[in-house]
Design a protein around this motif. Structure first.
Motif: not given
Length: 324
Positions: A171, A229, A233, A251, A253, A298, A302-304
């Motif tokens: 990440l 946040d 993630a 990913y 972020l 993401a 990853l519900d980012w």
């Protein structure tokens, strides 16, 4: 089964620990307290004090706590200082990651989420950074994070045909700010938010390091993302790994919309109610003009999402700092 958080007594790691606990993923912390604080570890969470450079200690922790995966947050995270301390940076970020992977292999632990950095990109020449952009780190810190990603990639290739093939994701993010728990705040002597908070508390004038960058207002531009946040993630990434679901090797972020240091200073004055005009100091070595990343991949996996405004980032960080 549990998840080991390296650096789990630090600012970011402690938030990851809380997010894991909220998701019933049984966190375990290992930390040498070189920059972390034992008080940041919640009651009831197992705590192993020691360095991840100690391979026997790491392997024992993995076995003792029936660990199914690692969230690797520990590291030396100061890009500017890494220019003066490259050997220390490589020891803490490269050698420690190699040892961690070796211990994981010995203990048959095959899942890892790696806390990387947008510093792997260096100074991009595009408005928005995507994961496939060429990697040109501008500091030993950024280089060490990129090598960490290579280590994960190569170990995954080496173990692909084994009984416990390594599954991993990295990440990448930049400035992590705010607080999701008043117990935990950023104590870094180098990060912007705590530097400004300490100056305001002590009655000093905050300082901007350089106002001659190639940006709209002359101060460098970054993604500023809230620590809660970021922690969330990491947990979703761990859940995907544990469930055997598809996952990308890396990913971003990102915020999609960067903020300049001047914009942060304006928010600081607005939220704290303390009016000030920042002093201007020299640039820090290794600081690029602008890094702003997308978070599209993401967000998909990853519900980012960026769930906090800049004022909320400042407010939560300021309240947590003042609580101490």
């Amino acid at each position: 089964m549990s998840w080991l958080v390296t650096g789990g007594a630090g600012y970011i790691g402690a938030h990851v620990v809380r997010a894991l606990a909220a998701a019933d993923l049984a966190p375990v912390v290992i930390d040498d307290l070189s920059s972390g604080h034992e008080a940041f570890v919640p009651d009831g969470v197992p705590f192993v004090r020691g360095t991840i450079l100690d391979s026997d200690l790491v392997e024992q922790a993995l076995r003792d706590h029936a660990v199914e995966g690692v969230i690797h947050v520990a590291g030396y995270k100061y890009a500017g200082v890494s220019v003066q301390r490259p050997l220390h940076t490589y020891a803490q970020n490269v050698e420690a990651t190699r040892i961690l992977l070796e211990a994981m292999h010995a203990a048959d632990v095959a899942n890892i989420v790696f806390s990387s950095s947008a510093a792997v990109y260096g100074t991009p020449d595009v408005p928005l950074v995507t994961e496939d952009l060429p990697k040109r780190p501008a500091s030993p810190y950024g280089e060490s994070k990129l090598i960490g990603e290579w280590l994960l990639r190569d170990q995954a290739t080496a173990t692909a045909g084994s009984e416990h093939p390594l599954r991993h994701t990295s990440l990448r993010y930049f400035n992590v700010v705010g607080s999701g728990d008043p117990v935990v705040y950023d104590t870094s002597p180098h990060n912007l938010f705590p530097l400004v908070f300490e100056a305001l508390i002590e009655g000093r004038t905050p300082r901007i390091n350089g106002d001659d960058y190639d940006t709209e207002d002359g101060t460098n531009v970054r993604d500023y993302v809230h620590v809660a946040d970021i922690a969330a993630a990491h947990v979703v990434a761990a859940q995907r790994l544990a469930a055997g679901q598809p996952i990308e090797p890396a990913y971003n972020l990102g915020s999609q919309n960067g903020l300049s240091v001047k914009q942060i200073m304006d928010a600081m004055a607005r939220v704290t109610g303390i009016a000030f005009t920042p002093e201007i100091g020299p640039r820090r070595p290794g600081d690029p003009d602008r890094i702003v990343a997308t978070g599209e991949l993401a967000a998909r996996d990853l519900d980012w999402a960026n769930r906090y405004t800049v004022d909320e980032m400042v407010r939560t960080g300021w309240e947590a700092r003042r609580a101490h």
